[in-house]
Design a protein around this motif. Structure first.
Motif, PDB file in Angstrom:
ATOM      1  N   LEU A   1      -0.927  -0.227   5.348  1.00  0.00           N
ATOM      2  CA  LEU A   1      -0.466   0.561   6.054  1.00  0.00           C
ATOM      3  C   LEU A   1       0.404   1.665   4.115  1.00  0.00           C
ATOM      4  O   LEU A   1       0.587   2.777   5.282  1.00  0.00           O
ATOM      5  CB  LEU A   1       0.882   0.369   6.736  1.00  0.00           C
ATOM      6  N   GLY A   2       0.109   1.137   3.083  1.00  0.00           N
ATOM      7  CA  GLY A   2       0.283   1.802   2.045  1.00  0.00           C
ATOM      8  C   GLY A   2       2.359   2.499   2.332  1.00  0.00           C
ATOM      9  O   GLY A   2       3.241   3.098   1.881  1.00  0.00           O
ATOM     10  N   TRP A   3       3.470   0.994   3.271  1.00  0.00           N
ATOM     11  CA  TRP A   3       4.409   1.108   3.159  1.00  0.00           C
ATOM     12  C   TRP A   3       5.373   0.753   1.556  1.00  0.00           C
ATOM     13  O   TRP A   3       4.593   0.314   0.443  1.00  0.00           O
ATOM     14  CB  TRP A   3       5.289   0.423   3.723  1.00  0.00           C
ATOM     15  N   LYS A   4       6.186   1.717   1.404  1.00  0.00           N
ATOM     16  CA  LYS A   4       7.120   0.828  -0.029  1.00  0.00           C
ATOM     17  C   LYS A   4       8.285  -0.079   0.894  1.00  0.00           C
ATOM     18  O   LYS A   4       8.637   0.377   2.130  1.00  0.00           O
ATOM     19  CB  LYS A   4       7.344   2.582  -0.675  1.00  0.00           C
ATOM     20  N   TRP A   5       9.694  -0.044  -0.359  1.00  0.00           N
ATOM     21  CA  TRP A   5      10.201  -1.126   0.418  1.00  0.00           C
ATOM     22  C   TRP A   5      11.796  -0.634  -0.301  1.00  0.00           C
ATOM     23  O   TRP A   5      11.569   0.168  -1.274  1.00  0.00           O
ATOM     24  CB  TRP A   5       9.788  -2.456  -0.252  1.00  0.00           C
ATOM     25  N   ARG A   6      12.662  -0.790   0.442  1.00  0.00           N
ATOM     26  CA  ARG A   6      13.729  -1.393   0.054  1.00  0.00           C
ATOM     27  C   ARG A   6      15.053  -2.552   0.575  1.00  0.00           C
ATOM     28  O   ARG A   6      14.447  -2.893   1.701  1.00  0.00           O
ATOM     29  CB  ARG A   6      14.796   0.424   0.271  1.00  0.00           C
ATOM     30  N   THR A   7      15.526  -3.171   0.255  1.00  0.00           N
ATOM     31  CA  THR A   7      17.051  -3.559   0.392  1.00  0.00           C
ATOM     32  C   THR A   7      17.404  -3.027   1.571  1.00  0.00           C
ATOM     33  O   THR A   7      18.238  -2.101   1.650  1.00  0.00           O
ATOM     34  CB  THR A   7      17.644  -4.404  -0.321  1.00  0.00           C
TER      35      THR A   7
END
Length: 266
Positions: free
Chosen positions: A44-50
């Motif tokens: 899905l091309g997602w980025k991440w953060r806490t």
């Protein structure tokens, strides 16, 4: 509900009072958060953060917009690995009470997760869903465009389910801004502000309820290229359960099912 209050655009904060009854978030329980991140980044091309709740919680970003939460608590809390939709409510305690009164189950909560309150419920046929009261984590229209195309309940009796959810989530009530419910092409269709946000399916109108169906909510994520999403899922350990030109139902390596839908089709 997995949250990250730091990710909210405070200039566009919207509360559940303005979009009550509509899906407003989706959350995934996971056994292996790094593997889950890698899979959904590829598909899905997602980025991440806490997330604000700690290392077990991560927030998925699509074009910088918070769109979903990942909770690495499936083993810790002995929970099933699954995607869960959360619906906006004006009062979580009242909605939970309405669910109990109508044969549903309150599994968790309502609990406080600033800036709101959440609960995990099951309808009277066993399908799991969540409710959220309070400020949304980003502008609802921005979330709708960047996140799921819609959510669909697969159940044994669409009309019975629509009555349950309608009463619990105040669909088609007399309150200004409530969701609109219609029966279209063998499905119950839910609209919020004119946009299709949920569907309830149980087969043809004249068909008897199917006792073999395990009622569940399926999350449909919009993608520009279904075939590319399928290829990425297979390459990263996922399984294809169904595929056609416009959509594919997939299972991630952890076992959670979801659907990718052509952005032009929803």
């Amino acid at each position: 509900m997995n949250s990250d209050t730091n990710s909210r655009d405070t200039a566009n904060v919207v509360s559940t009072h303005s979009v009550f009854g509509a899906p407003c978030w989706v959350s995934l329980t996971s056994r292996d958060v790094p593997a889950t991140e890698k899979f959904y980044s590829a598909v899905l091309g997602w980025k991440w953060r806490t997330g604000k709740l700690g290392d077990h919680f991560r927030i998925a970003l699509a074009d910088g917009v918070p769109v979903a939460g990942i909770a690495g608590v499936a083993v810790l809390w002995q929970m099933a690995v699954a995607w869960t939709p959360y619906f906006a409510v004006s009062d979580a305690d009242a909605a939970a009470s309405r669910a109990r009164e109508r044969g549903g189950t309150v599994a968790v909560g309502p609990l406080s997760f600033p800036p709101g309150r959440a609960a995990l419920l099951a309808d009277r046929h066993g399908a799991t869903f969540g409710i959220w009261e309070g400020e949304l984590f980003t502008d609802w229209e921005a979330w709708r465009k960047a996140a799921p195309a819609f959510v669909r309940l697969h159940t044994r009796d669409a009309f019975d389910a629509a009555i349950f959810y309608g009463e619990v989530l105040e669909w088609a009530s007399e309150k200004p801004g409530c969701c609109e419910v219609r029966y279209e092409a063998n499905e119950v269709v839910l609209r919020s502000q004119g946009t299709v946000v949920a569907r309830i399916s149980s087969g043809a109108l004249e068909a008897a309820p199917d006792p073999t169906i395990r009622p569940h909510w399926q999350i449909h994520f919009s993608v520009s290229d279904v075939a590319a999403g399928v290829e990425a899922a297979q390459h990263h350990g996922g399984t294809v359960l169904m595929q056609n030109t416009d959509e594919a139902r997939l299972r991630d390596p952890d076992g959670a099912q979801f659907t990718i839908t052509s952005r032009a089709e929803h």
